[in-house]
Design an enzyme around this catalytic site. Structure first.
Site, PDB file in Angstrom:
ATOM      1  N   SER A 241      22.699 -58.479  61.286  1.00  0.00           N
ATOM      2  CA  SER A 241      22.830 -59.901  60.998  1.00  0.00           C
ATOM      3  C   SER A 241      21.504 -60.480  60.492  1.00  0.00           C
ATOM      4  O   SER A 241      20.991 -60.012  59.477  1.00  0.00           O
ATOM      5  CB  SER A 241      23.329 -60.603  62.262  1.00  0.00           C
ATOM      6  OG  SER A 241      23.849 -61.861  61.965  1.00  0.00           O
ATOM      7  N   ASP A 463      33.893 -60.284  57.982  1.00  0.00           N
ATOM      8  CA  ASP A 463      32.767 -60.840  58.744  1.00  0.00           C
ATOM      9  C   ASP A 463      32.698 -62.355  58.570  1.00  0.00           C
ATOM     10  O   ASP A 463      32.605 -62.852  57.442  1.00  0.00           O
ATOM     11  CB  ASP A 463      31.465 -60.202  58.267  1.00  0.00           C
ATOM     12  CG  ASP A 463      30.302 -60.448  59.210  1.00  0.00           C
ATOM     13  OD1 ASP A 463      30.154 -61.576  59.724  1.00  0.00           O
ATOM     14  OD2 ASP A 463      29.511 -59.509  59.425  1.00  0.00           O
ATOM     15  N   HIS A 491      32.004 -59.433  63.294  1.00  0.00           N
ATOM     16  CA  HIS A 491      30.632 -59.511  62.797  1.00  0.00           C
ATOM     17  C   HIS A 491      29.912 -58.194  63.022  1.00  0.00           C
ATOM     18  O   HIS A 491      29.702 -57.791  64.167  1.00  0.00           O
ATOM     19  CB  HIS A 491      29.923 -60.652  63.510  1.00  0.00           C
ATOM     20  CG  HIS A 491      28.542 -60.928  63.027  1.00  0.00           C
ATOM     21  ND1 HIS A 491      28.171 -60.837  61.692  1.00  0.00           N
ATOM     22  CD2 HIS A 491      27.423 -61.298  63.693  1.00  0.00           C
ATOM     23  CE1 HIS A 491      26.900 -61.145  61.572  1.00  0.00           C
ATOM     24  NE2 HIS A 491      26.416 -61.421  62.767  1.00  0.00           N
TER      25      HIS A 491
END
Length: 523
Positions: A241, A463, A491
């Protein structure tokens, strides 16, 4: 909102806790003192850049987080002293970046360290490394990786155990999450403007000229000090991320110091602040639509079928008029319901949890809503918070020199509401903290990693937080990026399926780049 797979890790943690017979703990301590022995500084002096870390056993870290360490793993902690400002390293002022090294007792043919960052910004790499040490059966890293690498988690400057930023009161955190997500009246909007202005002012009063030093570029320089401290000639890194942005920044600053980089859940550094926020609004809206489709097609598992979107929006509308109160007296406002929705979309397993929570809310029980929301917000049972969102604002706003004006936010609120009905307006409102954030700004670079070896960029088609479209954009920007796709939901991807694991492990261990265009199926 944080771009972090911490909700994925929460699922892992829940599984570990179930086997340990413990209650679910919080994620990150508020300060160095919150966890006994949390910083290695209490046991050994920090390494200075260019010197080796002095490791000391710290079994108390997994004990505090989960109630035990993983079988066959050893846990050691250290810290490295880094200049507060890498542009002026000789001032003598430093931060201590805390690290944990997790080593398997069956390790053989050691390659080096696997440096881990979970994203956020604000997520604890120390906590994440501990969770990932419990093995693939519980969602952790495969034995093939832990047998060849030390796992090294670190809390970036300003996060967790590394000189944590803490400047938002518990009351202001509660008010922020509880607030109407889409304030339509001018009075509602100005109330949220005042709240955000006050938070920025409090942080400025406490940290002043120090605020720009929590930028991504400063933290990327720290990563190379960590590389030297653990004794690796080159960096092997797994960034999730926001950790992809940190890794991409490192790649631009130190392309010759890279062995292998896996960037999972890509942030697009070339997007400006507004474009990045709109990208998240689009991603969450798409994920929410996927949830509603699942609900309709799997009505037996979804008590709010067939119209899940209608059930959620109705629940939020009712909460604006007469919110249900929990056992502690907290009102389940539309804001808390919205946070629960966000929380549920980070993993596909969260969909059923959200459906049940909304269904229970309709009968007067908000406990499921608060469970989801508090997990995302890192809110403890006593009403206090970790420093996740303090650090999140400090880093994001230090990076951002193009925050929109209040008037522009208000304009985008209306425009995005039409394009992304559930998430557009709230994501526009979410830009307000950086509008008021004091101090100079230190934006990260957004160019090629000239001279770097192949870098693997992993994207998940469903996502919500880091939309799949970012994957190819980041790979292209770096110039040496190679895209690996997971056709899944939630995610981040690794280590979700055998196809993803085989591709990533082959790259980390043997430096074999995944086949061009490889798309891994959902299961």
């Amino acid at each position: 909102m944080p771009r972090t797979p911490r909700l994925v890790l929460a699922a892992l943690l829940a599984a570990v806790v179930a086997t340990a017979g413990c209650t679910l703990p919080v994620f990150a301590p508020d300060s160095d003192e919150a966890v006994p022995g949390a910083t290695a500084g209490a046991k050994a002096p920090p390494a200075v850049p260019g010197t080796q870390a002095q490791w000391a056993p710290c079994p108390e870290i997994p004990q505090d987080l989960i109630g035990r360490g993983a079988s066959g793993m050893t846990y050691d902690c250290a810290s490295v002293a880094v200049p507060r400002d890498w542009a002026a390293p000789k001032t003598g002022q430093t931060y201590e970046v805390a690290m944990i090294r997790i080593r398997s007792r069956t390790q053989h043919d050691r390659i080096g360290s696997l440096l881990i960052n979970p994203g956020g910004p604000g997520g604890s790499g120390i906590d994440t490394a501990v969770y990932l040490s419990f093995g693939q059966a519980l969602g952790g890293l495969p034995t093939e990786i832990t047998d060849r690498f030390d796992m090294v988690g670190f809390d970036p400057r300003g996060v967790g155990r590394s000189n944590p930023v803490k400047c938002i009161s518990n009351e202001d955190q509660d008010a922020t999450f509880a607030a109407v997500p889409d304030p339509k009246t001018e009075a509602e909007f100005q109330e949220i403007v005042a709240l955000n202005k006050g938070i920025a002012g409090d942080c400025g009063d406490k940290y002043g000229a120090e605020l720009p030093l929590f930028s991504t570029e400063q933290a990327a320089h720290d990563m190379d000090a960590i590389r030297a401290a653990v004794g690796d000639p080159k960096t092997t890194y797994l960034g999730y991320s926001y950790g992809t942005l940190l890794g991409a920044t490192y790649a631009q600053l130190y392309p010759g110091k890279i062995r292998a980089l896996v960037l999972d859940g890509a942030v697009n550094p070339k997007q400006d602040f507004v474009a990045g926020s709109e990208s998240q609004a689009k991603g969450f809206e798409r994920a929410f639509t996927n949830f509603t489709k699942w609900c309709k097609e799997t009505a037996g598992k979804c008590p709010i079928a067939p119209d899940a979107r209608g059930a959620v929006t109705d629940a939020m509308a009712k909460a604006d008029v007469s919110p249900v109160k929990g056992d502690d007296g907290r009102a389940a406002t539309s804001g808390w319901i919205f946070v629960a929705v966000i929380s549920s979309l980070y993993t596909e397993s969260g969909w059923q949890q959200l459906a049940k929570a909304v269904d229970k809310l309709q009968t007067g029980d908000p406990s499921g809503i608060f469970d989801l929301a508090d997990q995302y917000a890192d809110r403890k049972t006593d009403g206090s918070y970790s420093n996740l969102f303090d650090a999140n604002l400090a880093v994001n706003c230090a990076d951002t020199e193009d925050a929109p004006s209040v008037e522009k936010v208000r304009q985008l609120q209306g425009e995005w509401r039409k394009k992304y009905p559930m998430f557009g307006a709230p994501l526009a409102i979410g830009m307000l903290p950086c509008t008021f954030w004091p101090g100079t700004k230190d934006p990260y670079p957004a160019g090629p990693a000239t001279g770097a070896p192949p870098i693997v960029v992993v994207g998940t088609t469903g996502d919500p937080a880091t939309p799949y479209e970012n994957t190819a954009e980041l790979a292209s920007m770096l110039g040496t990026g190679h895209v690996l796709t997971w056709e899944g939901e939630g995610h981040t991807a690794y280590p979700s399926t055998k196809c993803i694991v085989d591709a990533v492990d082959g790259y980390l261990i043997d430096l074999t780049v995944p086949k061009e265009g490889l798309r891994c199926p959902p299961e």
